[in-house]
Write a protein that holds these residues in place. Structure first.
Motif, short mmCIF file in Angstrom:
data_model
loop_
_atom_site.label_atom_id
_atom_site.label_comp_id
_atom_site.label_asym_id
_atom_site.label_seq_id
_atom_site.Cartn_x
_atom_site.Cartn_y
_atom_site.Cartn_z
N MET A 1 -4.57 -5.14 -10.07
CA MET A 1 -3.80 -4.67 -8.93
C MET A 1 -4.54 -3.52 -8.26
N VAL A 2 -4.59 -3.55 -6.93
CA VAL A 2 -5.27 -2.51 -6.17
C VAL A 2 -4.27 -1.86 -5.21
N LYS A 3 -4.72 -0.78 -4.59
CA LYS A 3 -3.90 -0.06 -3.62
C LYS A 3 -4.62 -0.09 -2.29
N VAL A 4 -3.90 -0.53 -1.25
CA VAL A 4 -4.50 -0.74 0.07
C VAL A 4 -3.77 0.13 1.09
N LEU A 5 -4.53 0.88 1.86
CA LEU A 5 -4.01 1.69 2.96
C LEU A 5 -4.25 0.94 4.27
N ILE A 6 -3.17 0.64 4.98
CA ILE A 6 -3.24 -0.08 6.25
C ILE A 6 -2.95 0.91 7.37
N LEU A 7 -3.97 1.24 8.14
CA LEU A 7 -3.85 2.26 9.18
C LEU A 7 -3.28 1.67 10.47
N ASP A 8 -2.50 2.51 11.16
CA ASP A 8 -1.92 2.11 12.44
C ASP A 8 -1.11 0.83 12.28
N THR A 9 -0.21 0.85 11.32
CA THR A 9 0.44 -0.37 10.83
C THR A 9 1.30 -1.06 11.87
N THR A 10 1.71 -0.36 12.92
CA THR A 10 2.58 -0.99 13.91
C THR A 10 1.82 -1.90 14.87
N LYS A 11 0.50 -1.83 14.91
CA LYS A 11 -0.27 -2.74 15.76
C LYS A 11 -0.16 -4.17 15.23
N LYS A 12 -0.41 -5.14 16.08
CA LYS A 12 -0.17 -6.54 15.72
C LYS A 12 -1.01 -6.99 14.53
N LEU A 13 -2.32 -6.70 14.54
CA LEU A 13 -3.16 -7.18 13.45
C LEU A 13 -2.84 -6.46 12.14
N PRO A 14 -2.78 -5.13 12.09
CA PRO A 14 -2.40 -4.48 10.83
C PRO A 14 -1.03 -4.93 10.31
N ALA A 15 -0.07 -5.15 11.22
CA ALA A 15 1.25 -5.62 10.79
C ALA A 15 1.17 -6.99 10.14
N ALA A 16 0.33 -7.87 10.69
CA ALA A 16 0.16 -9.19 10.09
C ALA A 16 -0.53 -9.10 8.74
N VAL A 17 -1.49 -8.18 8.62
CA VAL A 17 -2.16 -7.97 7.34
C VAL A 17 -1.15 -7.49 6.30
N LEU A 18 -0.29 -6.56 6.69
CA LEU A 18 0.76 -6.09 5.78
C LEU A 18 1.63 -7.24 5.30
N ASP A 19 2.09 -8.07 6.23
CA ASP A 19 2.95 -9.20 5.87
C ASP A 19 2.26 -10.14 4.89
N GLU A 20 0.97 -10.39 5.11
CA GLU A 20 0.23 -11.30 4.22
C GLU A 20 0.14 -10.72 2.82
N PHE A 21 -0.09 -9.42 2.71
CA PHE A 21 -0.13 -8.79 1.38
C PHE A 21 1.22 -8.88 0.69
N LEU A 22 2.29 -8.68 1.44
CA LEU A 22 3.62 -8.73 0.84
C LEU A 22 3.94 -10.13 0.32
N GLU A 23 3.45 -11.16 1.03
CA GLU A 23 3.75 -12.53 0.64
C GLU A 23 2.81 -13.07 -0.43
N GLU A 24 1.55 -12.63 -0.42
CA GLU A 24 0.53 -13.28 -1.23
C GLU A 24 -0.04 -12.41 -2.36
N SER A 25 0.45 -11.20 -2.53
CA SER A 25 -0.12 -10.33 -3.55
C SER A 25 0.96 -9.46 -4.18
N PHE A 26 0.56 -8.77 -5.24
CA PHE A 26 1.42 -7.78 -5.87
C PHE A 26 0.79 -6.39 -5.74
N ASP A 27 -0.14 -6.24 -4.79
CA ASP A 27 -0.86 -4.98 -4.62
C ASP A 27 0.05 -3.90 -4.06
N ASP A 28 -0.30 -2.65 -4.35
CA ASP A 28 0.40 -1.51 -3.76
C ASP A 28 -0.09 -1.29 -2.35
N LEU A 29 0.83 -0.95 -1.45
CA LEU A 29 0.52 -0.87 -0.02
C LEU A 29 0.99 0.46 0.55
#
Length: 216
Positions: A1-29
């Protein structure tokens, strides 16, 4: 398990990246940016929201505590430099940086012409300079050069091309980018360290994106 920092999370691409991590991983975000009220925490045991500015290096360094990867999507040279400085101070995180295809004249034919017309040569030159800055920074990075992106939860397919390969794909979904990033952070052998690749949607080859970029 890793920890990922997603910067400027409200933008469309970072928000989609966040959603993918929530659905496909158990990583800390860690979600970081201004005005994060609209982002709903659905997995509080592994999600953290930090309100902060992208030009505040002290806040960035604090947000990077214990972080393995930082994802950044920006065309702002000042923001990029602040993030790079913070990563160096934090001594550990790897950077995943979203850049653009076409910065090396690697896109031939009519789509290459479309890119120059719609993105603008000034923008492409700027993104090349920012990509060069990442590569020369001394930070461990993965650069993802992207064609126009759009949202399609039913399509996360992608293929990668190296820096020296021609690029023919006209688009890629944000979900595919998120899927690629989840795979990058799972890498334990450093295969993506200091790698510069382009991501595209198989079957999208043509003269212009299939979707309407003005509505993406």
């Amino acid at each position: 398990m890793v920890k990922v920092l997603i910067l400027d999370t409200t933008k469309k691409l970072p928000a989609a990246v966040l959603d993918e991590f929530l659905e496909e991983s158990f990583d800390d975000l860690v979600m970081y940016g201004e005005n994060l009220d609209a982002i709903r925490v659905t997995a509080p045991e592994r999600e953290e929201k930090i309100t902060g500015r992208l030009d505040d290096e002290d806040q960035l360094v604090q947000a990077m505590t214990g972080v393995d990867y930082v994802f950044l999507d920006t065309s702002d040279a000042s923001i990029l430099n602040h993030v790079l400085h913070a990563i160096k101070q934090a001594q550990g995180p790897k950077l995943i940086y979203a850049s653009a295809v076409g910065i090396y004249d690697e896109v031939p034919g009519k789509f290459g012409e479309w890119l120059k017309e719609h993105s603008g040569e000034e923008f492409l030159n700027q993104m090349k300079q920012l990509t060069d800055t990442v590569e020369q920074s001394g930070v461990t990075y993965t650069i993802l050069r992207l064609p126009p992106t759009y949202t399609n939860s039913m399509n996360d397919n992608y293929q990668a091309r190296t820096r020296n390969q021609q690029f023919m794909f006209t688009q890629v979904s944000r979900e595919a980018v998120g899927r690629a990033i989840t795979q990058i952070v799972r890498d334990q052998r450093g295969e993506y360290d200091n790698l510069n690749i382009a991501l595209g949607e198989p079957g999208s080859e043509g003269d212009a994106p299939i979707f309407d970029p003005s509505r993406a």
